[in-house]
Motif scaffolding. Structure first.
Motif: not given
Length: 71
Positions: A19-20, A13-14, A31-34
């Protein structure tokens, strides 16, 4: 297996859905942090389960009085 799958999913995903992963959740937090925090919780939880099972298998399923809370 579980931690490896979570890591692979997070990395894919990263790399391919930046963008997501940058979609704001709260303020500047994407969203990446959670997702990373959930991955860390999963890692600690599975490690604790593995450690508990390893301790049970080495003791033959017997726990000491101290481990059972009996003194």
């Amino acid at each position: 297996m579980v931690n490896g799958a979570a890591l692979a999913t997070h990395l894919l995903l990263a790399c391919f859905a930046a963008d997501f992963m940058a979609t704001p959740v709260r303020g500047e937090t994407g969203i990446g942090v959670p997702a990373l925090l959930l991955q860390a919780v999963l890692l600690v939880w599975t490690a604790a389960r593995y450690d508990r099972r390893a301790a049970d298998s080495t003791s033959g399923g017997r726990r000491t009085a101290h481990e059972q809370g009996e003194f």
